[in-house]
Write a protein that holds these residues in place. Structure first.
Motif, PDB file in Angstrom:
ATOM      1  N   ARG A  83       0.818  -1.217   0.000  1.00 48.42           N
ATOM      2  CA  ARG A  83       0.000   0.000   0.000  1.00 48.42           C
ATOM      3  C   ARG A  83       0.851   1.265   0.000  1.00 48.42           C
ATOM      4  N   LEU A  84       1.943   1.225   0.741  1.00 47.26           N
ATOM      5  CA  LEU A  84       2.842   2.374   0.873  1.00 47.26           C
ATOM      6  C   LEU A  84       4.262   1.904   0.565  1.00 47.26           C
ATOM      7  N   PRO A  85       4.645   1.890  -0.712  1.00 53.72           N
ATOM      8  CA  PRO A  85       5.940   1.309  -1.090  1.00 53.72           C
ATOM      9  C   PRO A  85       7.137   1.886  -0.341  1.00 53.72           C
ATOM     10  N   GLY A  86       7.036   3.099   0.130  1.00 55.14           N
ATOM     11  CA  GLY A  86       8.147   3.704   0.859  1.00 55.14           C
ATOM     12  C   GLY A  86       8.186   3.318   2.329  1.00 55.14           C
ATOM     13  N   PHE A  87       7.185   2.583   2.790  1.00 56.84           N
ATOM     14  CA  PHE A  87       7.119   2.202   4.207  1.00 56.84           C
ATOM     15  C   PHE A  87       8.245   1.230   4.551  1.00 56.84           C
ATOM     16  N   LYS A  88       9.001   1.573   5.525  1.00 60.17           N
ATOM     17  CA  LYS A  88      10.055   0.695   6.031  1.00 60.17           C
ATOM     18  C   LYS A  88       9.931   0.656   7.539  1.00 60.17           C
ATOM     19  N   ILE A  89      10.162  -0.492   8.105  1.00 57.64           N
ATOM     20  CA  ILE A  89      10.153  -0.604   9.558  1.00 57.64           C
ATOM     21  C   ILE A  89      11.590  -0.579  10.022  1.00 57.64           C
ATOM     22  N   GLU A  90      11.874   0.319  10.927  1.00 60.29           N
ATOM     23  CA  GLU A  90      13.229   0.455  11.448  1.00 60.29           C
ATOM     24  C   GLU A  90      13.530  -0.708  12.383  1.00 60.29           C
ATOM     25  N   ILE A  91      14.581  -1.426  12.081  1.00 62.68           N
ATOM     26  CA  ILE A  91      15.010  -2.542  12.900  1.00 62.68           C
ATOM     27  C   ILE A  91      16.226  -2.088  13.695  1.00 62.68           C
ATOM     28  N   GLU A  92      16.125  -2.192  14.994  1.00 63.89           N
ATOM     29  CA  GLU A  92      17.227  -1.824  15.872  1.00 63.89           C
ATOM     30  C   GLU A  92      17.661  -3.060  16.638  1.00 63.89           C
ATOM     31  N   ASP A  93      18.877  -3.515  16.399  1.00 65.23           N
ATOM     32  CA  ASP A  93      19.419  -4.678  17.092  1.00 65.23           C
ATOM     33  C   ASP A  93      18.485  -5.882  17.010  1.00 65.23           C
ATOM     34  N   GLY A  94      17.908  -6.128  15.854  1.00 66.99           N
ATOM     35  CA  GLY A  94      17.053  -7.298  15.680  1.00 66.99           C
ATOM     36  C   GLY A  94      15.644  -7.112  16.181  1.00 66.99           C
ATOM     37  N   GLY A  95      15.275  -5.900  16.584  1.00 70.10           N
ATOM     38  CA  GLY A  95      13.928  -5.671  17.097  1.00 70.10           C
ATOM     39  C   GLY A  95      13.158  -4.706  16.219  1.00 70.10           C
ATOM     40  N   ILE A  96      11.850  -4.785  16.307  1.00 71.32           N
ATOM     41  CA  ILE A  96      10.982  -3.894  15.554  1.00 71.32           C
ATOM     42  C   ILE A  96      10.461  -2.814  16.506  1.00 71.32           C
ATOM     43  N   VAL A  97      10.510  -1.576  16.086  1.00 69.69           N
ATOM     44  CA  VAL A  97      10.050  -0.473  16.923  1.00 69.69           C
ATOM     45  C   VAL A  97       8.520  -0.473  16.886  1.00 69.69           C
ATOM     46  N   LEU A  98       7.893  -0.773  18.010  1.00 66.53           N
ATOM     47  CA  LEU A  98       6.440  -0.916  18.059  1.00 66.53           C
ATOM     48  C   LEU A  98       5.717   0.362  17.667  1.00 66.53           C
ATOM     49  N   GLN A  99       6.286   1.478  18.013  1.00 64.28           N
ATOM     50  CA  GLN A  99       5.696   2.773  17.692  1.00 64.28           C
ATOM     51  C   GLN A  99       5.433   2.876  16.188  1.00 64.28           C
ATOM     52  N   HIS A 100       6.312   2.306  15.379  1.00 65.10           N
ATOM     53  CA  HIS A 100       6.167   2.385  13.923  1.00 65.10           C
ATOM     54  C   HIS A 100       4.969   1.584  13.437  1.00 65.10           C
ATOM     55  N   ILE A 101       4.698   0.460  14.050  1.00 66.55           N
ATOM     56  CA  ILE A 101       3.523  -0.330  13.660  1.00 66.55           C
ATOM     57  C   ILE A 101       2.249   0.457  13.953  1.00 66.55           C
ATOM     58  N   PHE A 102       2.174   1.030  15.156  1.00 69.15           N
ATOM     59  CA  PHE A 102       0.977   1.800  15.522  1.00 69.15           C
ATOM     60  C   PHE A 102       0.806   3.017  14.610  1.00 69.15           C
ATOM     61  N   GLN A 103       1.911   3.701  14.312  1.00 72.46           N
ATOM     62  CA  GLN A 103       1.838   4.875  13.438  1.00 72.46           C
ATOM     63  C   GLN A 103       1.405   4.488  12.029  1.00 72.46           C
ATOM     64  N   ALA A 104       1.958   3.417  11.498  1.00 72.80           N
ATOM     65  CA  ALA A 104       1.603   2.993  10.148  1.00 72.80           C
ATOM     66  C   ALA A 104       0.123   2.630  10.059  1.00 72.80           C
ATOM     67  N   GLN A 105      -0.382   1.953  11.063  1.00 69.88           N
ATOM     68  CA  GLN A 105      -1.803   1.585  11.063  1.00 69.88           C
ATOM     69  C   GLN A 105      -2.666   2.849  11.129  1.00 69.88           C
ATOM     70  N   LEU A 106      -2.284   3.776  11.953  1.00 65.50           N
ATOM     71  CA  LEU A 106      -3.049   5.023  12.075  1.00 65.50           C
ATOM     72  C   LEU A 106      -2.986   5.824  10.777  1.00 65.50           C
ATOM     73  N   TRP A 107      -1.800   5.980  10.207  1.00 66.45           N
ATOM     74  CA  TRP A 107      -1.633   6.766   8.989  1.00 66.45           C
ATOM     75  C   TRP A 107      -2.357   6.146   7.797  1.00 66.45           C
ATOM     76  N   SER A 108      -2.477   4.847   7.772  1.00 72.05           N
ATOM     77  CA  SER A 108      -3.107   4.187   6.625  1.00 72.05           C
ATOM     78  C   SER A 108      -4.619   4.044   6.787  1.00 72.05           C
ATOM     79  N   SER A 109      -5.147   4.482   7.913  1.00 67.15           N
ATOM     80  CA  SER A 109      -6.591   4.375   8.132  1.00 67.15           C
ATOM     81  C   SER A 109      -7.289   5.652   7.673  1.00 67.15           C
TER      82      SER A 109
END
Length: 140
Positions: A83-109
């Motif tokens: 849906r958003l080809p430029g969307f990337k999830i920032e991975i820090e030390d093998g982890g996913i930043v949860l804030q990014h998931i919530f923001q992406a869901q909100l922005w795409s709604s």
């Protein structure tokens, strides 16, 4: 059988009754369920479904948001990338930043700014951002 002195008994009881270590906010990825459970407090909580992606946890003691369950993480990421080809999830030390998931869901709604779901997502963004918790998201 060896007798224990009162002093030794008291010392053992004090060790057993010492307070548990301080709770640290956590995010745990369950590969089998493809979900991330996020908790900021060890409080008993009640769960309320927000949408197909998120169930939010509210403390029974304070009624504050203390975590969430994010379901279908891999499918969500794939959908966001389509849906958003430029969307990337920032991975820090093998982890996913949860804030990014919530923001992406909100922005795409298409939710309104004062919608209850919008306010809930904003609170989750704030809580996850302030705890700086990442969830392991390991692909096989």
């Amino acid at each position: 059988m060896t007798a224990t002195s009162n002093q030794e008994f008291a010392k053992r009881m004090m060790l057993l009754s010492s307070p548990a270590s301080k709770f640290e906010p956590t995010a745990t990825y369950d590969r089998d369920g493809d979900c991330i459970e996020f908790l900021t407090a060890a409080d008993p909580f009640r769960a309320e479904r927000v949408d197909d992606l998120v169930t939010v946890y509210y403390s029974q003691e304070t009624d504050e948001v203390i975590g969430s369950l994010i379901k279908g993480v891999s499918a969500f990421c794939a959908r966001m990338l389509r849906r958003l080809p430029g969307f990337k999830i920032e991975i820090e030390d093998g982890g996913i930043v949860l804030q990014h998931i919530f923001q992406a869901q909100l922005w795409s709604s298409d939710l309104e700014a004062n919608d209850l779901k919008t306010l809930t997502y904003r609170k989750l963004i704030s809580v996850s951002g302030s705890t700086r918790v990442t969830g392991d998201l390991c692909h096989s």
